[in-house]
Design an enzyme around this catalytic site. Structure first.
Site, PDB file in Angstrom:
ATOM      1  N   SER A 282      -6.244   6.274   0.800  1.00 18.64           N
ATOM      2  CA  SER A 282      -7.371   4.864   1.109  1.00 18.64           C
ATOM      3  C   SER A 282      -6.562   3.971   1.075  1.00 18.64           C
ATOM      4  O   SER A 282      -6.013   3.227   0.494  1.00 18.64           O
ATOM      5  CB  SER A 282      -8.447   5.267   1.553  1.00 18.64           C
ATOM      6  N   LYS A 286      -3.320   2.135  -0.649  1.00 17.22           N
ATOM      7  CA  LYS A 286      -2.709   0.705  -0.577  1.00 17.22           C
ATOM      8  C   LYS A 286      -2.408   0.380  -2.062  1.00 17.22           C
ATOM      9  O   LYS A 286      -1.445  -0.765  -2.418  1.00 17.22           O
ATOM     10  CB  LYS A 286      -3.886  -0.072  -0.542  1.00 17.22           C
ATOM     11  N   TRP A 373      -6.698   6.371  12.480  1.00 20.10           N
ATOM     12  CA  TRP A 373      -6.762   5.173  12.212  1.00 20.10           C
ATOM     13  C   TRP A 373      -6.059   4.746  11.552  1.00 20.10           C
ATOM     14  O   TRP A 373      -5.433   2.814  11.413  1.00 20.10           O
ATOM     15  CB  TRP A 373      -8.108   4.976  11.435  1.00 20.10           C
ATOM     16  N   HIS A 424      -9.108  12.110   7.550  1.00 17.30           N
ATOM     17  CA  HIS A 424      -8.683  11.357   6.112  1.00 17.30           C
ATOM     18  C   HIS A 424      -9.595  11.362   5.290  1.00 17.30           C
ATOM     19  O   HIS A 424     -10.915  11.942   4.685  1.00 17.30           O
ATOM     20  CB  HIS A 424      -9.942  10.266   7.011  1.00 17.30           C
TER      21      HIS A 424
HETATM   22  C1  GTR Z   1     -11.696   2.218   6.291  1.00 19.27           C
HETATM   23  C2  GTR Z   1     -10.522   1.099   6.687  1.00 19.27           C
HETATM   24  C3  GTR Z   1      -9.184   1.603   6.104  1.00 19.27           C
HETATM   25  C4  GTR Z   1      -8.885   2.546   4.506  1.00 19.27           C
HETATM   26  C5  GTR Z   1     -10.451   3.204   4.103  1.00 19.27           C
HETATM   27  C6  GTR Z   1     -10.896   3.454   3.179  1.00 19.27           C
HETATM   28  O1  GTR Z   1     -12.616   1.290   6.522  1.00 19.27           O
HETATM   29  O2  GTR Z   1     -10.711   0.901   7.456  1.00 19.27           O
HETATM   30  O3  GTR Z   1      -8.022   0.862   5.567  1.00 19.27           O
HETATM   31  O4  GTR Z   1      -9.259   1.452   3.602  1.00 19.27           O
HETATM   32  O5  GTR Z   1     -11.287   2.430   4.788  1.00 19.27           O
HETATM   33  O6  GTR Z   1     -10.519   3.129   1.451  1.00 19.27           O
HETATM   34  O7  GTR Z   1     -11.108   5.269   3.058  1.00 19.27           O
END
Ligand code: GTR
Length: 445
Positions: A282, A286, A373, A424
């Site tokens: 996540s 990045k 998402w 996720h």
């Molecule tokens: C969310 C964000 C994502 C992702 C995620 C995470 O809130 O919108 O871009 O990075 O967190 O890090 O689990």
């Protein structure tokens, strides 16, 4: 007549209820994917055009590795630095030093060696420091010596990655989490092992790899205030909204930290700095991609559900958008990135070009089916559309025409991708695939 009227009313009522029910259903539907009001269906994606990674700003087309490396690649790095992540202050630190603070050569019931290393980024020990945790297979690495390494940042402190009471509990600030037992912004004893499932340490070590991790908040706390503390302060970073438009943010700092850990690996005789897979889930995915793009020492880069600002194409505006991410996390990216809020079509690059910056080194992108998402198809396209860069090096990249079906991992020449069921997260399905791919691209024959 009254009966009829009643009947009428009933029809109206039932229509009304049907409407309420369906509205509620679609809301929960959206809620399962992410917040309502965003695109979660392919047929809602507006038309968009992606840039050719090989097309230079002067309009010429790159045809060979030399032009790529000397002209187009620096051009792209400059655009990502200026417009997206902010500029990374250069290189190694003269004063950086470290100390092994603990070692157990029979950790995890004899299955692993556990070491803890403190890294100080300045000569003086009052400056920012980070605590690195390493597990590696016990004994001698034999023909695999020194050990190849998986390196990734973690969300809740080193003690969260394994059920091992001997790991030092992180004393650092942390985002609150009732689920993971972070109380008043501090890790409690109960945070031990809460993310063990996300790290699969026993498996990774049993497969012949070292695995190293550091809490991202040691580098920069995951909040706006973090930018003016720790590493941010060391480089005199301005407050979140006072930064120069191309100054870095937390993702830049995290990526920088990954490179400093690499500096350390180069000095650790038990680890092989030429065979390091940098990975992240996540937001930390990045950071892993940005680290891999800037630092050619990373031999393999793994993006787990990295989504917007990671592997997913921004121009699809599927799931999380540039405006939304800059709004929710104003400290992650450069201030310049806000120029593309609601104007993704104006971006001079897209995320496939970030992956192209890593070529010819292998990149593994993974998505989760329910993680709309993060835009699974956009993540796949991020990898797929970087293929022209791999082609310059005689590699095919993914080598498939369509997005792979659920649980059909594609391990190509230079690029890999899989889509797994579920949400996720990062789990054993993901790890098994990463290890299989690493065996191919990192292990010595
Ligand atoms: C969310 C964000 C994502 C992702 C995620 C995470 O809130 O919108 O871009 O990075 O967190 O890090 O689990």
């Amino acid at each position: 007549m009254p009966a009829l009227k009643g009947c009428y009313l009933m029809i109206h009522f039932s229509r009304f209820f049907a409407f309420v029910l369906s509205a509620a259903a679609s809301l929960t539907f959206a809620a399962n994917f992410g917040p309502a009001g965003f695109i979660y269906e392919e047929n809602q994606v507006p038309p968009y055009t992606t840039s050719d990674p090989l097309r230079c700003q002067d309009g010429s087309l790159v045809k060979d590795v030399q032009t790529w490396e000397n002209k187009r690649r620096p051009e792209l790095l400059e655009i990502f630095s200026r417009e997206v992540y902010g500029r990374t202050p250069g290189g190694r630190l003269a004063g950086m030093h470290w100390e092994e603070t603990s070692v157990d050569r029979a950790a995890l019931g004899g299955q692993a060696v556990r070491r803890e290393i403190t890294l100080w980024f300045t000569e003086n020990k009052n400056g920012p420091k980070a605590r690195l945790l390493i597990y590696q297979p016990p004994g001698n690495a034999g023909k695999h010596a020194p050990w190849p390494v998986f390196l990734g940042l973690n969300f809740f402190g080193n003690q969260s990655v394994a059920n091992d009471p001997a790991i030092t509990l992180s004393p650092a600030w942390m985002r609150p989490s009732a689920e993971f037992h972070v109380v008043e912004n501090r890790a409690t004893e109960k945070t031990r092992g809460v993310h063990a499932g996300r790290w699969s340490i026993e498996t990774v070590v049993a497969r012949g790899y070292a695995t190293a991790t550091l809490y991202c908040g040691d580098l920069s706390e995951d909040r706006s205030e973090g930018l003016v503390r720790d590493v941010g302060a060391l480089f005199k970073t301005k407050a979140v909204n006072e930064r120069a438009p191309d100054e870095w943010g937390a993702i830049g700092i995290w990526a920088w930290g990954l490179s400093r850990i690499m500096d350390y690996f180069e000095n650790d005789p038990e680890l092989d700095a030429s065979r390091v897979a940098v990975h992240g889930h996540s937001r930390l995915g990045k950071a892993a991609l940005w680290a891999g793009a800037q630092d050619p020492r990373f031999a393999l880069v793994i993006s787990n559900n990295s989504g917007c600002g990671g592997a997913a194409l921004s121009k699809r505006i599927f799931g999380e958008t540039v405006q939304r991410i800059n709004g929710s996390f104003p400290f992650w990216f450069a201030v310049n990135f806000r120029n593309y809020n609601g104007r993704e079509d104006k971006l001079p690059i897209d995320q496939h070009e970030l992956i192209g910056l890593i070529a010819p080194r292998p990149v593994y992108v993974a998505s989760a089916q329910e993680d709309r998402w993060a835009d699974p198809k956009g993540e796949y396209l991020g990898a797929k559309l970087s293929e022209p860069v791999y082609a310059l090096y005689g590699k095919t990249g993914l080598g498939v025409k369509e997005m792979p079906a659920l649980h059909y991992p594609v391990h190509g020449d230079g690029l890999a991708y899989h889509l797994r069921a579920g949400k996720h997260d990062i789990n054993t399905y993901d790890w098994t695939r990463y290890l299989d791919y690493a065996d191919r691209v990192l292990k010595k024959p």
